[in-house]
Motif scaffolding. Sequence first.
Motif, PDB file in Angstrom:
ATOM      1  N   THR A  38     108.032  -5.790  30.438  1.00 25.80           N
ATOM      2  CA  THR A  38     109.458  -6.106  30.419  1.00 25.80           C
ATOM      3  C   THR A  38     109.682  -7.600  30.587  1.00 25.80           C
ATOM      4  OG1 THR A  38     110.011  -3.941  31.347  1.00 25.80           O
ATOM      5  CG2 THR A  38     111.681  -5.656  31.520  1.00 25.80           C
ATOM      6  N   ARG A  39     108.915  -8.213  31.473  1.00 26.73           N
ATOM      7  CA  ARG A  39     109.102  -9.644  31.724  1.00 26.73           C
ATOM      8  C   ARG A  39     108.733 -10.503  30.524  1.00 26.73           C
ATOM      9  NH1 ARG A  39     106.275 -12.311  34.940  1.00 26.73           N
ATOM     10  NH2 ARG A  39     104.582 -10.899  35.479  1.00 26.73           N
ATOM     11  N   THR A 285     116.887 -10.492  30.663  1.00 28.27           N
ATOM     12  CA  THR A 285     115.954  -9.406  30.356  1.00 28.27           C
ATOM     13  C   THR A 285     114.509  -9.881  30.440  1.00 28.27           C
ATOM     14  OG1 THR A 285     115.894  -9.870  27.971  1.00 28.27           O
ATOM     15  CG2 THR A 285     117.671  -8.449  28.763  1.00 28.27           C
ATOM     16  N   ALA A 286     114.293 -11.149  30.744  1.00 31.11           N
ATOM     17  CA  ALA A 286     112.943 -11.716  30.737  1.00 31.11           C
ATOM     18  C   ALA A 286     112.649 -12.456  32.032  1.00 31.11           C
ATOM     19  CB  ALA A 286     112.782 -12.666  29.551  1.00 31.11           C
ATOM     20  N   PRO A 289     113.495  -9.746  35.129  1.00 34.54           N
ATOM     21  CA  PRO A 289     114.400  -8.783  34.490  1.00 34.54           C
ATOM     22  C   PRO A 289     115.471  -8.264  35.445  1.00 34.54           C
ATOM     23  CG  PRO A 289     112.129  -8.299  33.904  1.00 34.54           C
ATOM     24  CD  PRO A 289     112.082  -9.344  34.977  1.00 34.54           C
ATOM     25  N   GLY A 296     114.164 -17.587  31.762  1.00 32.99           N
ATOM     26  CA  GLY A 296     114.552 -16.559  30.806  1.00 32.99           C
ATOM     27  C   GLY A 296     115.644 -17.063  29.884  1.00 32.99           C
ATOM     28  N   THR A 336     120.524  -5.722  30.153  1.00 30.99           N
ATOM     29  CA  THR A 336     120.622  -6.203  31.534  1.00 30.99           C
ATOM     30  C   THR A 336     121.169  -5.116  32.452  1.00 30.99           C
ATOM     31  OG1 THR A 336     121.010  -8.450  30.727  1.00 30.99           O
ATOM     32  CG2 THR A 336     121.575  -8.008  33.015  1.00 30.99           C
ATOM     33  N   LEU A 339     118.444  -2.557  33.056  1.00 31.27           N
ATOM     34  CA  LEU A 339     117.411  -3.078  33.946  1.00 31.27           C
ATOM     35  C   LEU A 339     117.895  -3.076  35.396  1.00 31.27           C
ATOM     36  CD1 LEU A 339     116.051  -6.043  31.811  1.00 31.27           C
ATOM     37  CD2 LEU A 339     114.778  -4.017  32.486  1.00 31.27           C
TER      38      LEU A 339
END
Length: 344
Positions: A38-39, A285-286, A289, A296, A336, A339
């Motif tokens: 996910t990262r 999202t990075a 997350p 990000g 987002t 998450l």
Amino acid sequence: MTSSLTPAGDTATPDTHHRPRSLRLPGGRSEPLSDFLTRVTLLGLLGLLVVLFSLLRPDTFATWGNAKTVLDLQAVLTILAIGLLLPLIVGELDLSVAANLGVGLILVTGLTSKQHLSLPLAALLAVLACTLVGAVNGLLITRLGINSFITTIGMSTVLTGVLGAYTNGNVFYEGIPSSLTKLGQGDLLGVPLPVVYAAALGVVVWYVLQWTPLGRYLYAIGGSPDAARLSGVPVRRLTLLAFTGAGLLAGVAGLVQAAVLGSGNPTVGPPMLLPAYAAVFLGATAIQPGLFNVWGTVIAVITLQVGTTGLSLLGAPFWIEPIFNGAALVLAVAATRLLRRGAR
């Protein structure tokens, strides 16, 4: 809070079949593979786009000149998006940052070309004016309790009118000092100066958010203002500080944009609002997350620009860019939310 207790009479035995696969981290810690993926998914998407467009357009896309152009084009947006992070982290919206960027741009060009002030004084006054706009937003929200959406969209409209009155709808292009354009059109060791500014500001804001009590307090406010207040965090004061910081960085972005363009166009700022929000939410999202974070956001800005640049080189029509950015914003907000929901 999750519980590790098992029902009475049951034996707690390891279930390796359902245990998530993990990666080994320094210090003996482990991270679930799904969390790691996910990262780095956004970074992987960026790499995929670079490879794809390089294969399709090797003579135009896969060049150092194009890479410099991609970074240079988005340096101002990166600074603006980093400023936008601050109010979003404390759970508030700032819809005036793009118009505020326009204030910085117009003031530094207008004060030097029309009022004949020195560049250092004009730049200082421009950034201070934008910082004041951010502080006014913060005061209206924290002291009067006005909703941040209403406050900042109203402020954006006011700023648009003020800029129209000051410029009379004209572009400032005569009498712009060459010392201003040198700040935006030079390079350092082959790297465009706007990219250097954006990187330096990114490091500073990242350090504050990641390694100082102030950063932890800001994230705590965004998590739960009431809980933060009960823990002794000065919620109103730090929310005001977040909006003031957003105004300051919007002013710096306007100054850099003026240096890049070498002119003052009152219509430049507002169109940057949507891409800035798309980058910030996509960036959440990075790396971290579910949290608004600096790196990000930086990766998201570059990813969006690589996408639009690549599509343009493939001959896509001009209207693809707003569709691309708008779709990215919607998908990023949805991701987002998912998450954050999964982290609870």
